[in-house]
Write a protein that holds these residues in place. Structure first.
Motif, mmCIF file in Angstrom:
data_model
loop_
_atom_site.group_PDB
_atom_site.id
_atom_site.type_symbol
_atom_site.label_atom_id
_atom_site.label_comp_id
_atom_site.label_asym_id
_atom_site.label_seq_id
_atom_site.Cartn_x
_atom_site.Cartn_y
_atom_site.Cartn_z
ATOM 1 N N TYR A 185 -0.814 -0.433 -3.950
ATOM 2 C CA TYR A 185 0.224 0.008 -4.883
ATOM 3 C C TYR A 185 0.001 -0.616 -6.258
ATOM 4 N N THR B 298 5.876 8.675 -3.566
ATOM 5 C CA THR B 298 5.578 7.717 -4.632
ATOM 6 C C THR B 298 6.806 6.971 -5.114
ATOM 7 N N ARG C 124 0.838 -1.203 0.000
ATOM 8 C CA ARG C 124 0.000 0.000 0.000
ATOM 9 C C ARG C 124 0.869 1.248 0.000
ATOM 10 N N SER C 125 0.308 2.322 -0.545
ATOM 11 C CA SER C 125 0.980 3.620 -0.544
ATOM 12 C C SER C 125 -0.081 4.707 -0.460
ATOM 13 N N ARG D 264 -2.060 7.760 -1.986
ATOM 14 C CA ARG D 264 -2.450 8.224 -3.322
ATOM 15 C C ARG D 264 -3.257 9.505 -3.182
ATOM 16 N N THR E 239 8.202 -1.990 3.484
ATOM 17 C CA THR E 239 6.996 -1.538 4.168
ATOM 18 C C THR E 239 7.347 -0.992 5.541
#
Length: 187
Positions: free
Chosen positions: A72, A160, A54-55, A57, A122
């Motif tokens: 992601y 990002t 996950r990131s 956004r 992570t």
């Protein structure tokens, strides 16, 4: 079970054991868009270990920008399976899962070390952190692309995974934007 659900000793044993010794490999499952969390929960109930990188956004909706956590790789997740011992076909019927990515009649495994690298990247907040010890102002070597092997000074990083490096070319510093994964800190 999700990675956060594993005890640290269980996960370190799982992560450090070679995939060929215990038969467990990572596989990719196609997920219905936006259903990664639901799919994780249902896989957990079935006893499978899953991982969704996950990131943060930035999303535009109704002329407003908001930042939220998102997968992601939207529409995909990783599942650890021993295809010889586990009932892996049940994954295809799991709520939120479209199907495992197949090669013939068997799931196609992810290259060894790829998912482990994402897990290592992570952070404690559960989000991917591509900085890898990179800090603005540090000297870095560019590893790939047209500027490979050049040395520069890291100007900035963003969430990002993009970086701006200032490289000394022709009596000046030229800014180059590239992926931070293509950089390594030099001492």
């Amino acid at each position: 079970m999700t990675l956060s659900g594993l005890a640290s000793t269980e996960w370190s044993a799982f992560q450090n054991s070679p995939a060929t010794d215990n038969g467990v490999r990572w596989y990719v499952a196609g997920v219905s868009m936006g259903k990664e969390t639901i799919a994780e929960q249902h896989l957990n109930r079935q006893g499978f270990v899953s991982f969704v990188p996950r990131s943060k956004r930035t999303v535009r909706h109704a002329r407003q920008l908001s930042t939220r956590t998102a997968a992601y790789f939207p529409g995909y997740m990783f599942v650890a399976i021993d295809v010889t011992l586990q009932r892996w076909r049940s994954i295809n019927g799991t709520i939120g899962i479209r199907s495992l990515i197949m090669q013939g009649d068997r799931p196609s495994p992810v290259p060894i070390g790829l998912v482990e690298r994402f897990i290592a990247l992570t952070g404690k907040d559960g989000l991917l952190d591509f900085s890898g010890g990179l800090k603005p102002g540090s000297s870095v070597r560019i590893l790939s692309g047209p500027f490979a092997e050049l040395i520069g000074r890291l100007d900035r990083l963003d969430s990002t995974g993009r970086a701006r490096v200032l490289v000394a070319i022709m009596n000046g510093e030229i800014p180059i934007d590239l992926e931070s994964s293509g950089l390594v800190v030099i001492a």
